[in-house]
Design an enzyme around this catalytic site. Sequence first.
Site, PDB file in Angstrom:
ATOM      1  N   HIS A 147       0.035  34.349 -60.183  1.00 19.65           N
ATOM      2  CA  HIS A 147      -0.994  34.343 -61.232  1.00 19.65           C
ATOM      3  C   HIS A 147      -0.398  34.374 -62.637  1.00 19.65           C
ATOM      4  O   HIS A 147      -1.127  34.540 -63.616  1.00 19.65           O
ATOM      5  CB  HIS A 147      -1.954  35.524 -61.059  1.00 19.65           C
ATOM      6  CG  HIS A 147      -2.903  35.341 -59.916  1.00 19.65           C
ATOM      7  ND1 HIS A 147      -4.061  34.614 -60.009  1.00 19.65           N
ATOM      8  CD2 HIS A 147      -2.841  35.786 -58.638  1.00 19.65           C
ATOM      9  CE1 HIS A 147      -4.695  34.626 -58.839  1.00 19.65           C
ATOM     10  NE2 HIS A 147      -3.969  35.327 -57.992  1.00 19.65           N
ATOM     11  N   SER A 203      -3.286  40.269 -58.449  1.00 23.60           N
ATOM     12  CA  SER A 203      -4.329  39.253 -58.321  1.00 23.60           C
ATOM     13  C   SER A 203      -5.742  39.824 -58.311  1.00 23.60           C
ATOM     14  O   SER A 203      -6.693  39.095 -58.567  1.00 23.60           O
ATOM     15  CB  SER A 203      -4.089  38.416 -57.072  1.00 23.60           C
ATOM     16  OG  SER A 203      -3.908  39.235 -55.949  1.00 23.60           O
ATOM     17  N   LYS A 212      -2.626  27.437 -57.914  1.00 24.96           N
ATOM     18  CA  LYS A 212      -3.482  28.115 -58.888  1.00 24.96           C
ATOM     19  C   LYS A 212      -3.468  27.324 -60.193  1.00 24.96           C
ATOM     20  O   LYS A 212      -4.133  26.303 -60.280  1.00 24.96           O
ATOM     21  CB  LYS A 212      -3.064  29.571 -59.005  1.00 24.96           C
ATOM     22  CG  LYS A 212      -3.497  30.299 -57.730  1.00 24.96           C
ATOM     23  CD  LYS A 212      -3.033  31.693 -57.560  1.00 24.96           C
ATOM     24  CE  LYS A 212      -3.626  32.239 -56.265  1.00 24.96           C
ATOM     25  NZ  LYS A 212      -2.753  33.169 -55.576  1.00 24.96           N
TER      26      LYS A 212
HETATM   27  C1  LIG Z   1      -2.545  33.413 -54.250  1.00 24.60           C
HETATM   28  C2  LIG Z   1      -1.299  34.186 -54.048  1.00 24.60           C
HETATM   29  C3  LIG Z   1      -0.354  33.793 -53.101  1.00 24.60           C
HETATM   30  C4  LIG Z   1      -0.608  32.653 -52.157  1.00 24.60           C
HETATM   31  O1  LIG Z   1      -0.509  31.414 -52.766  1.00 24.60           O
HETATM   32  P1  LIG Z   1      -1.053  30.131 -51.980  1.00 24.60           P
HETATM   33  O2  LIG Z   1      -0.351  29.018 -52.618  1.00 24.60           O
HETATM   34  O3  LIG Z   1      -2.529  30.108 -52.167  1.00 24.60           O
HETATM   35  O4  LIG Z   1      -0.685  30.311 -50.534  1.00 24.60           O
HETATM   36  C5  LIG Z   1       0.816  34.493 -53.030  1.00 24.60           C
HETATM   37  N1  LIG Z   1       1.056  35.555 -53.817  1.00 24.60           N
HETATM   38  C6  LIG Z   1       0.164  35.979 -54.722  1.00 24.60           C
HETATM   39  C7  LIG Z   1       0.486  37.149 -55.581  1.00 24.60           C
HETATM   40  C8  LIG Z   1      -1.046  35.304 -54.863  1.00 24.60           C
HETATM   41  O5  LIG Z   1      -1.934  35.736 -55.749  1.00 24.60           O
END
Ligand SMILES: *Cc1c(COP(=O)(O)O)cnc(C)c1O
Length: 394
Positions: free
Chosen positions: A210, A182, A241
Amino acid sequence: MSNKLKWIQDELHNLQNSGLYNRIRTISSPQGAWLVVDGKKVLNFCSNNYLGLANHPQVVAAAAKAVETFGVGPAAVRTIAGTTDLHMQLESRLAKFKGVEAAITFQSGFNANIAAIPALVGKDDAIFSDELNHASIIDGCRLAGARIVRYAHCDPQDLERAFHDERGKYGRALVVTDGVFSMDGDVAPLDKIYEVSKKHDAILMVDDAHGEGVLGKGGRGIVDHFGLHGKVDVEIGTLSKAFGVVGGVVAGNPLVVEWLRQRGRPFLFSSAMTAPDTAACLAALDILEASTELVDKLWENTKFFKAELQRLGFNTGQSVTPITPIMLGEAPVAQQFSRELFENGVFAMAIGFPTVPRGKARIRVMISAAHAKSDLEQGLAVFNLVGKKLGVIN
Ligand SMILES: *Cc1c(COP(=O)(O)O)cnc(C)c1O
């Protein structure tokens, strides 16, 4: 007043002095290419709204309709009175989208990791974890109480070495990696990681937060990208996301999903995803399944923006995805860069320790299908201006 909390004041001063204090900006508009931030209209380069679905009319309408039908709150955890028809639909639709047999949703991607990892391994077991994995994976590993063995970032040979070193010291083994990292935007070599995991009979888990909506055919994610259908035991995902809503998912083997319905602690002890969120995710799936147009636009924008940044002389690290870091080194430089961008109408936040290692501070630029070409051009002109002013580029 006693002094027992004074250490917090000292710590906060330290953060301020080292450029690592989070100054949180406030948004007063919907998500999109442009935002109103702290009262100012700015070009947005830091949301995870990859496909522009966070304010898509079809998604918004689905949420509004669900509010009318179900109200707002779930009023219960999933196992008591919190499971609606919408949750069941979303889980079967997500499984189908991902090309797996089963899926279970959570309130967030963070919760999905916290649920899945401790349910799969315990104190007699070992977790082999990429050294740059996301914080929610790290916390899930800690909660599991298993032995945590870190391997070098995206390095299947080092994973093999770790298995060799740990031989005979554990019961079950779990290999876990981010799909797309990320903060750097690089992609795990999942095909090679699969080979090593298979050789050692380890459970394989990938966090595709992602990758969904970004990689693979029509955004079906990293497993599709590598053609590894049926080979990855557990896929973690987020609906926060590219899906543009909020929520998390664990997809893959039906035994894992069934086990999480019994033993996933955030499923059992935290209230369900709300009906409007669930309905909005279903609408996002409709859009993703209907056409690859948004995913194609995302990649077109990404390729253009990244190539132009590189042409201007910026160091964009290892990124091969829409996550585009501009590597700046020390945290105060990154903070100053972000402030100057903002003064020139561009919103892109600085990222420093502990989100990235010390000395690797950066501006993380997030590209979206919501950006028009003219938005990207306008943004590039400002990056060029600020980069020159701060001596980052010539
Ligand atoms: C953003 C992210 C999360 C968390 O996701 P949310 O739905 O915002 O809690 C988990 N793992 C990775 C790799 C992320 O980038």
